[in-house]
Design a protein around this motif. Structure first.
Motif, PDB file in Angstrom:
ATOM      1  N   MET A 280       0.827  -1.208   0.000  1.00 26.09           N
ATOM      2  CA  MET A 280       0.000   0.000   0.000  1.00 26.09           C
ATOM      3  C   MET A 280       0.860   1.256   0.000  1.00 26.09           C
ATOM      4  O   MET A 280       0.499   2.267  -0.621  1.00 26.09           O
ATOM      5  CB  MET A 280      -0.940  -0.008   1.212  1.00 26.09           C
ATOM      6  CG  MET A 280      -2.026  -1.066   1.140  1.00 26.09           C
ATOM      7  SD  MET A 280      -3.327  -0.806   2.365  1.00 26.09           S
ATOM      8  CE  MET A 280      -4.186   0.602   1.659  1.00 26.09           C
ATOM      9  N   SER A 281       1.991   1.223   0.676  1.00 25.84           N
ATOM     10  CA  SER A 281       2.899   2.374   0.660  1.00 25.84           C
ATOM     11  C   SER A 281       3.421   2.637  -0.747  1.00 25.84           C
ATOM     12  O   SER A 281       3.502   3.787  -1.189  1.00 25.84           O
ATOM     13  CB  SER A 281       4.071   2.142   1.613  1.00 25.84           C
ATOM     14  OG  SER A 281       3.621   2.015   2.946  1.00 25.84           O
ATOM     15  N   SER A 282       3.761   1.552  -1.465  1.00 22.46           N
ATOM     16  CA  SER A 282       4.264   1.718  -2.838  1.00 22.46           C
ATOM     17  C   SER A 282       3.195   2.238  -3.779  1.00 22.46           C
ATOM     18  O   SER A 282       3.503   2.870  -4.794  1.00 22.46           O
ATOM     19  CB  SER A 282       4.800   0.376  -3.354  1.00 22.46           C
ATOM     20  OG  SER A 282       3.746  -0.568  -3.496  1.00 22.46           O
ATOM     21  N   VAL A 283       1.919   1.986  -3.461  1.00 16.42           N
ATOM     22  CA  VAL A 283       0.819   2.489  -4.288  1.00 16.42           C
ATOM     23  C   VAL A 283       0.465   3.923  -3.919  1.00 16.42           C
ATOM     24  O   VAL A 283       0.256   4.783  -4.792  1.00 16.42           O
ATOM     25  CB  VAL A 283      -0.425   1.577  -4.137  1.00 16.42           C
ATOM     26  CG1 VAL A 283      -1.635   2.200  -4.810  1.00 16.42           C
ATOM     27  CG2 VAL A 283      -0.146   0.204  -4.725  1.00 16.42           C
ATOM     28  N   ILE A 284       0.400   4.207  -2.624  1.00 21.22           N
ATOM     29  CA  ILE A 284      -0.116   5.499  -2.155  1.00 21.22           C
ATOM     30  C   ILE A 284       0.908   6.614  -2.285  1.00 21.22           C
ATOM     31  O   ILE A 284       0.558   7.747  -2.642  1.00 21.22           O
ATOM     32  CB  ILE A 284      -0.601   5.354  -0.694  1.00 21.22           C
ATOM     33  CG1 ILE A 284      -1.888   4.528  -0.657  1.00 21.22           C
ATOM     34  CG2 ILE A 284      -0.822   6.713  -0.047  1.00 21.22           C
ATOM     35  CD1 ILE A 284      -2.364   4.191   0.722  1.00 21.22           C
ATOM     36  N   GLN A 285       2.178   6.332  -2.021  1.00 24.66           N
ATOM     37  CA  GLN A 285       3.192   7.390  -2.033  1.00 24.66           C
ATOM     38  C   GLN A 285       3.303   8.103  -3.378  1.00 24.66           C
ATOM     39  O   GLN A 285       3.313   9.338  -3.425  1.00 24.66           O
ATOM     40  CB  GLN A 285       4.558   6.826  -1.613  1.00 24.66           C
ATOM     41  CG  GLN A 285       4.688   6.538  -0.132  1.00 24.66           C
ATOM     42  CD  GLN A 285       4.453   7.770   0.727  1.00 24.66           C
ATOM     43  OE1 GLN A 285       4.837   8.874   0.365  1.00 24.66           O
ATOM     44  NE2 GLN A 285       3.811   7.580   1.868  1.00 24.66           N
ATOM     45  N   PRO A 286       3.378   7.397  -4.523  1.00 19.99           N
ATOM     46  CA  PRO A 286       3.417   8.121  -5.806  1.00 19.99           C
ATOM     47  C   PRO A 286       2.172   8.958  -6.062  1.00 19.99           C
ATOM     48  O   PRO A 286       2.246  10.032  -6.662  1.00 19.99           O
ATOM     49  CB  PRO A 286       3.538   6.995  -6.842  1.00 19.99           C
ATOM     50  CG  PRO A 286       4.088   5.835  -6.104  1.00 19.99           C
ATOM     51  CD  PRO A 286       3.550   5.944  -4.725  1.00 19.99           C
ATOM     52  N   ILE A 287       1.023   8.466  -5.583  1.00 23.78           N
ATOM     53  CA  ILE A 287      -0.221   9.218  -5.764  1.00 23.78           C
ATOM     54  C   ILE A 287      -0.171  10.525  -4.986  1.00 23.78           C
ATOM     55  O   ILE A 287      -0.550  11.595  -5.498  1.00 23.78           O
ATOM     56  CB  ILE A 287      -1.424   8.355  -5.320  1.00 23.78           C
ATOM     57  CG1 ILE A 287      -1.598   7.170  -6.272  1.00 23.78           C
ATOM     58  CG2 ILE A 287      -2.703   9.183  -5.274  1.00 23.78           C
ATOM     59  CD1 ILE A 287      -2.657   6.184  -5.838  1.00 23.78           C
ATOM     60  N   LEU A 288       0.316  10.468  -3.752  1.00 17.88           N
ATOM     61  CA  LEU A 288       0.416  11.681  -2.948  1.00 17.88           C
ATOM     62  C   LEU A 288       1.473  12.631  -3.502  1.00 17.88           C
ATOM     63  O   LEU A 288       1.298  13.854  -3.470  1.00 17.88           O
ATOM     64  CB  LEU A 288       0.750  11.319  -1.496  1.00 17.88           C
ATOM     65  CG  LEU A 288      -0.300  10.502  -0.733  1.00 17.88           C
ATOM     66  CD1 LEU A 288       0.157  10.267   0.697  1.00 17.88           C
ATOM     67  CD2 LEU A 288      -1.651  11.202  -0.738  1.00 17.88           C
TER      68      LEU A 288
END
Length: 662
Positions: A280-288
């Protein structure tokens, strides 16, 4: 000696005079270029003409495609001729560059006719069918054009179901590619809006494995959000579960689990919490990092992420969201809850950045159903009242009347007048005020995202894994701080430390908001009393607020407000008037009745100005509730004030009071 010096000076002067511009120097290399050209060909007078003559002799393309020299055989062209020639050249370039340029021109002509409002349905259907026939077999190629995309959107909107199915089948292999195109994305959204259940399910199925990558795309994320909004509960869950774990992304069968919360999925499927957190960190961080935070699916994923995140990860998310990003999120239910969590667990610096990011947007936030919750929580939590007054209160004062009459805007004012009142906030809203992030909370039992009020009250499941707290569930703040590094300790403080009554006093009274609010109520007393939403603010202001927050500083203003309401009630009945009398209107009569019961000062003012000696006239209809309230009041002075006049009306049967209220 002197003679030699004088002779050398004369020779130096002669050397200085003999320069590049002197007549004695005949070297052609030292002459200026212009003089050199003149001297080399003195008879060429064309060089002395203006530069325009060269421009007229430049080669241009003729209609036949051959190069000709403009201006060689004809005179200067007019402005219109030059414009037409430039247009022809532009058309020729477009035809060479665009494969379907001629088709797009034909479609644009048809589109101008079919999109008219006053066109008959038969004519529009004929034009739509003609356009689709021209595009048949070429739709995926031309869907990315800004012209053809608009034509296709209109065709999909007005065509028959059979034609729409044909378009969908032709575009189906290229839908994911078109979803990332700036112009084609609007066509994809229009097709989803008009898609049948079968086609919508097929599109949802085609998204499997691509949800995370599309959410990282500025254009593709719009399609995912649109599909998320149109899908049913099962389809929404399938889209979300791809963001949770790589296993759920690869194996579609695992997404059929009924559990909706991530913490339940982990225990049900036996997933590794650390692996889920890393994915989830790898998915959410680029989005943020890209700032793609406007979509509700991302808000939901963030809420689930915070429910399992460790202290460092949760603090990092709060730090990233603090500022202008959070303002773009609080328009959804989950987004507003994330805003509440950032305010609750953020440091003083992060809270300041969040509030400053709202500057200039307070009006829009206050009128939003979810945004108003964040504003209300900020006003009841943040201790920096000077900052709140400067940024939030000042903007609220400019739109007070609009806020009082608005369903959502009034809640910001009511939170200051009567905090956390169940009459103005639903049980779900009140539960959201108490949400917390488990890893940053001082209580291990706190839950972040309850799906309902009942679930929030009954759920006591502890967080599994390394972050689980052993022993007594009631962990003190001191014990929590012992397990926290110094860099993270500032996130443990929940809510403000200032006395709530002092904070309310500074924001409501000392800032001048209450005085302006009373003035607004006096000026628009009749309109607010008759309003379904304004009556509640009027009641709270007229009673002095919860705990008498407006007294004694604004007693004179409150007396003026009581007099204004009584003056409206004292007006005679008039059948010719367009507005109902305040004593006969449904909303205003009940508000005045509550004021009589709860505010003895108002009751005596109303009796003296409006009702004394006139009770028989108001003993029927909605107004009888106001009259009978004098006998129902718990204040003995109010009862004695009206008993002499009302008792005969009760004895004669004109005024009737239910036995339960006597």
């Amino acid at each position: 000696m002197a003679a030699k010096t004088q002779q050398s000076n004369k020779s130096n002067k002669r050397k200085q005079i003999t320069g590049p511009h002197s007549k004695s120097d005949t070297s052609p290399s030292k002459k200026p270029k212009l003089l050199q050209s003149k001297s080399s060909n003195p008879g060429n007078k064309g060089l002395n003409k203006p530069f325009k003559s060269f421009k007229q002799q430049r080669p241009v393309k003729s209609h036949s495609g051959k190069l000709e020299t403009a201006g060689a055989n004809e005179g200067p062209k007019s402005k219109r001729e030059r414009r037409l020639q430039a247009k022809e050249l532009a058309e020729a370039r477009k035809k060479k560059r665009k494969k379907h340029y001629t088709l797009e021109q034909e479609l644009a002509s048809l589109w101008e006719k079919m999109r008219r409002r006053n066109i008959a349905k038969e004519d529009r259907s004929r034009l739509v069918s003609e356009a689709l026939q021209k595009m048949k077999g070429k739709i995926p190629e031309i869907a990315g054009s800004h012209v053809s995309s608009r034509v296709l959107q209109t065709c999909v909107k007005y065509c028959t179901q059979a034609e729409r199915d044909a378009v969908f089948e032709e575009l189906r292999p290229q839908l994911l590619t078109l979803a990332c195109n700036t112009y084609a994305v609007h066509l994809v959204k229009k097709m989803l809006d008009n898609a049948s259940k079968k086609h919508l399910a097929a599109f949802m199925s085609s998204l499997h494995g691509h949800v995370a990558s599309l959410l990282r795309h500025m254009v593709g994320s719009v399609v995912i959000e649109h599909a998320y909004q149109l899908g049913n509960a099962t389809q929404k869950q399938e889209l979300l579960m791809e963001l949770y774990s790589i296993e759920l992304q690869l194996f579609k069968d695992l997404a059929s689990v009924k559990e909706s919360r991530l913490i339940d999925l982990i225990s049900k499927l036996g997933l590794q919490k650390g692996s889920v957190l890393r994915h989830m960190s790898s998915v959410i961080q680029p989005i943020l990092e890209k700032g793609i935070v406007d979509h509700s699916i991302i808000h939901r994923a963030l809420m689930e992420y915070l429910s399992i995140a460790d202290k460092l990860s949760a603090a990092e998310v709060i730090q990233q969201l603090s500022g202008a990003l959070l303002v773009r999120m609080i328009h959804t239910r989950d987004g507003s809850r994330i805003g509440l969590l950032c305010i609750k667990h953020g440091s003083a610096k992060e809270r300041k950045k969040i509030i400053k990011g709202m500057k200039g947007h307070i009006d829009k936030i206050a009128h939003d159903q979810c945004g108003s919750m964040v504003l209300a929580y900020i006003l009841s939590t943040v201790d920096d009242t000077k900052l709140l007054t400067k940024i939030i209160i000042r903007e609220l004062q400019a739109i007070l009347k609009e806020l009082v009459l608005d369903k959502n805007g009034r809640r910001v004012l009511l939170q200051l007048l009567h905090p956390n009142c169940s009459r103005y906030f639903s049980p779900e809203d009140l539960v959201s005020f108490n949400l917390s992030i488990p890893s940053l909370s001082s209580k291990s039992e706190s839950k972040v995202n309850p799906d309902s009020v009942k679930e929030a009250k009954s759920s006591k499941t502890k967080e599994s894994g390394d972050e689980e707290t052993k022993g007594d569930p009631e962990v003190t703040t001191a014990e929590a701080n012992e397990n926290t590094s110094p860099s993270e300790s500032h996130h443990i403080a929940e809510g403000g430390k200032k006395d709530p009554n002092l904070r309310r006093q500074e924001l409501l009274v000392d800032s001048g908001l209450a005085e302006n609010l009373i003035d607004t109520c006096i000026e628009s007393a009749g309109e607010l009393l008759r309003s379904n939403f304004g009556k509640e603010v009027m009641y709270e202001v007229a009673t002095g607020g919860a705990g008498g927050i407006l007294r004694p500083a604004l007693d004179e203003k409150l007396d003026a407000l009581h007099g204004a309401i009584a003056s409206l009630a004292a007006q005679p009945k008039s059948e010719e008037s367009e507005e109902e009398h305040v004593l006969e209107n449904f909303h205003s009569s009940r508000t005045i009745r509550k004021l009589v019961l709860d505010c003895p000062t108002f009751a005596s003012t109303l009796w003296k100005i409006a009702l004394g000696g006139k009770c028989e006239m108001w003993a029927q209809g909605h107004s009888h509730k106001v009259v009978s309230a004098f006998l129902e009041s718990s204040d003995s002075e109010v009862c004695e004030l009206a008993k002499g006049e009302l008792q005969p009306l009760m004895d004669s049967g004109i005024l009737k009071i239910p036995e339960t209220k006597q």
